[in-house]
Design an enzyme around this catalytic site. Structure first.
Site, PDB file in Angstrom:
ATOM      1  N   TRP A 190       3.069  -1.896   6.441  1.00  0.00           N
ATOM      2  CA  TRP A 190       4.306  -2.219   5.499  1.00  0.00           C
ATOM      3  C   TRP A 190       4.262  -3.623   4.339  1.00  0.00           C
ATOM      4  O   TRP A 190       5.227  -3.218   3.303  1.00  0.00           O
ATOM      5  CB  TRP A 190       5.569  -1.770   6.418  1.00  0.00           C
ATOM      6  N   ASP A 249      12.336  -6.238   6.966  1.00  0.00           N
ATOM      7  CA  ASP A 249      12.714  -5.231   6.924  1.00  0.00           C
ATOM      8  C   ASP A 249      12.402  -5.214   8.382  1.00  0.00           C
ATOM      9  O   ASP A 249      11.382  -5.758   9.148  1.00  0.00           O
ATOM     10  CB  ASP A 249      11.029  -4.307   6.522  1.00  0.00           C
ATOM     11  N   LYS A 308      12.193   5.142  13.769  1.00  0.00           N
ATOM     12  CA  LYS A 308      11.715   4.530  15.237  1.00  0.00           C
ATOM     13  C   LYS A 308      12.032   4.098  16.451  1.00  0.00           C
ATOM     14  O   LYS A 308      12.436   4.348  17.914  1.00  0.00           O
ATOM     15  CB  LYS A 308      11.559   3.291  14.793  1.00  0.00           C
TER      16      LYS A 308
HETATM   17  C1  LIG Z   1       8.005   2.976   9.661  1.00  0.00           C
HETATM   18  C2  LIG Z   1       7.990   2.009   8.725  1.00  0.00           C
HETATM   19  C3  LIG Z   1       8.177   2.057   7.374  1.00  0.00           C
HETATM   20  C4  LIG Z   1       8.592   3.090   6.298  1.00  0.00           C
HETATM   21  O1  LIG Z   1       9.311   4.098   6.990  1.00  0.00           O
HETATM   22  P1  LIG Z   1       9.435   5.156   5.845  1.00  0.00           P
HETATM   23  O2  LIG Z   1      11.383   5.232   6.271  1.00  0.00           O
HETATM   24  O3  LIG Z   1       8.842   5.984   6.076  1.00  0.00           O
HETATM   25  O4  LIG Z   1       9.609   5.278   4.429  1.00  0.00           O
HETATM   26  C5  LIG Z   1       8.338   0.509   7.180  1.00  0.00           C
HETATM   27  N1  LIG Z   1       8.182  -0.425   7.672  1.00  0.00           N
HETATM   28  C6  LIG Z   1       8.022  -0.651   9.352  1.00  0.00           C
HETATM   29  C7  LIG Z   1       8.051  -1.131   9.627  1.00  0.00           C
HETATM   30  C8  LIG Z   1       8.489   0.547   9.078  1.00  0.00           C
HETATM   31  O5  LIG Z   1       7.037   0.893  10.671  1.00  0.00           O
END
Ligand SMILES: *Cc1c(COP(=O)(O)O)cnc(C)c1O
Length: 362
Positions: free
Chosen positions: A104, A173, A197
Site C-alpha cells: 500500500w 494510512d 477493515k
Molecule cells: C485495504 C487497504 C488500502 C486500500 O483501501 P481501499 O479502501 O480499497 O482503497 C489501503 N491501505 C491499506 C493499509 C489497506 O489495508
C-alpha cells in the site's frame, strides 16, 4: 431464527461486531420511527445528520482530537487518498517523504509520482520483502510531510511507535489498524482509513485533517477532489454513502459503550495476537513471516512447511468454519486478520484448529 455465523478472518471487508449487525437488522425497516430504512432517507434529513455528527463526535472522542481537527467521510477508498493527499497537500516543487513498508505504501508513492510530485523515499524495508518496520530514516530538509502506513495489511507488520518528524507533519494510512489502540493522533496532520477493515463496511473512507493542512489546498482542483469542499460542507457536498457512515457510527458506539475505549481495545487485541504468535513460536511447523519487533496485532501472516500444506490448511480451516485465512495473492502463505471485531473465542478456535492440523500433518 438462529442464524449460523462462522469466524471470519478476511482482510477486508472484514468481520463486524455481531451486536452491530443485530442493531442494523432491528431498525432496518424503520429507522428511528421514520417508517423508512436508513438506505431510503434523505442525507439532508435530521435523522441522518444526527448519525453523521454523532459518528464524528465519537471518532474525535476516541482519538482525543480537539477542535483543530476535521473528520470527513469520503468515497473512493484509501486508494483515492493516495492521490488526494499529494494533490491537496504537496505543492509542485516541494518534496514529500514516504516510508515504504509494503504494497500500500508503494501504491501511495506511485500516485504521488503520477502527479509529477517530488517524492523522497526516506526509508524502505523492500530489501527483505517488507518483513520489518525500518528504524533509520533520512528525512528531507524541507519535506512537506512524511507519509507512513501504520499497519501493513498484506505483509503483516505494524509500527509499534511512530517516528519523530519534528516540525514536518506526519500523514498516515491507518486503514487496517485505526481504532485498534490508543496513540497520539493529534501529532498527525492527516490520518486516513478505508472503513472496511476496522470501522465498518466498504464504501467510505475516514479522513482526519488538522486545520493548518487546509491552507495548502490549491484553488485549481476539481471540487470533489478538494479537501476544503468537504470540510466546508461537513461531508455533505454530494450524496455520501449513508449506510456505510451509519454502520461506522454504530461501530464507534460499540467501541465506546461495549468495549470501553481504545485502551481496552488494545488489551484485547494484544491478547488475541499474543495467543497466535506464542503458539507459533512454540513449534517450527508454523512460521511467522514478520520480524518479531514489527509484527502486526491485526494481520498475522505465517507460512507452513510447504505450499501444498498451506493450501490444505486454508481448505480444511474453511470446512471447520474458519474462513479467509489465505494470504494475499501477491505474497502467498496464510494470514489471519484479527481486527477489533474478531472475538477472542475466534482466535482460540483458530489456535486449536492449528494445533490439530499440525498433529495430523507433520
Ligand atoms: C485495504 C487497504 C488500502 C486500500 O483501501 P481501499 O479502501 O480499497 O482503497 C489501503 N491501505 C491499506 C493499509 C489497506 O489495508
Amino acid at each position: 431464527m438462529q442464524v449460523k455465523r462462522i469466524y471470519n478472518f478476511n482482510p477486508g471487508p472484514a468481520v463486524l461486531p455481531e451486536s452491530v449487525l443485530q442493531e442494523i437488522q432491528s431498525e432496518f425497516m424503520s429507522f428511528k420511527g421514520t417508517g423508512m430504512s436508513i438506505t431510503e432517507i434523505s442525507h439532508r434529513s435530521k435523522a441522518f445528520e444526527d448519525v453523521l455528527n454523532d459518528a464524528i463526535v465519537r471518532i474525535k472522542r476516541l482519538l482525543k482530537l480537539d477542535d483543530r481537527f476535521h473528520v470527513l467521510f469520503l468515497q473512493g477508498g484509501a486508494s483515492l487518498q493516495f492521490s488526494m493527499i499529494p494533490m491537496n497537500l504537496l505543492a509542485d516543487g516541494q518534496t514529500a517523504d514516504y516510508i515504504n513498508t509494503g504494497t500500500w505504501a508503494t501504491k501511495a508513492i506511485k500516485e504521488a509520482k503520477i502527479l509529477g510530485k517530488k517524492v523522497h523515499v526516506a526509508a524502505s524495508s523492500e530489501d527483505r520483502n517488507f518483513a520489518y518496520i525500518p528504524k533509520q530514516f533520512q528525512f528531507s530538509q524541507d519535506a512537506a510531510y512524511v507519509h507512513i502506513t501504520s499497519n501493513n495489511t498484506i505483509k503483516g507488520t505494524q509500527w509499534s511507535s511512530f517516528p519523530n518528524t519534528g516540525n514536518i507533519p506526519m500523514i498516515s494510512d491507518m486503514s487496517s489498524d485505526i481504532m485498534s489502540r490508543p496513540f497520539n493522533a493529534s501529532s498527525f496532520g492527516c490520518i486516513y482509513a478505508g472503513a472496511q477493515k476496522n470501522m465498518g463496511p466498504a464504501g467510505v473512507c475516514i479522513v482526519i485533517l488538522r486545520e493548518d493542512m487546509l491552507k495548502r489546498v490549491p484553488t485549481n482542483l476539481p471540487s470533489m477532489l478538494k479537501y476544503t469542499t468537504h470540510t466546508e460542507n461537513n461531508s455533505l457536498y454530494n450524496t455520501p454513502p449513508c449506510f456505510s457512515i451509519y454502520t461506522v457510527y454504530l461501530v464507534m458506539k460499540w467501541l465506546e459503550e461495549t468495549i470501553g475505549g481504545l485502551e481496552k481495545m488494545e488489551e484485547l487485541n494484544q491478547k488475541k495476537a499474543g495467543l497466535l504468535y506464542d503458539f507459533m513460536e512454540k513449534g517450527d511447523f508454523y512460521r511467522s513471516t514478520a520480524d518479531k519487533d514489527s509484527r502486526s496485532l491485526m494481520n498475522v501472516t505465517f507460512r507452513l512447511p510447504n505450499e501444498e500444506l498451506e493450501k490444505k490448511f486454508v481448505a480444511e480451516a474453511k470446512k471447520n468454519d474458519l474462513d479467509g485465512l489465505k494470504g494475499h495473492r501477491s505474497v502467498g502463505g496464510c494470514r489471519a486478520s484479527i481486527y477489533n471485531a474478531m472475538p477472542l473465542a475466534g482466535v482460540e478456535t483458530l489456535v486449536s484448529f492449528m494445533e490439530s492440523f499440525q498433529k495430523q500433518n507433520r
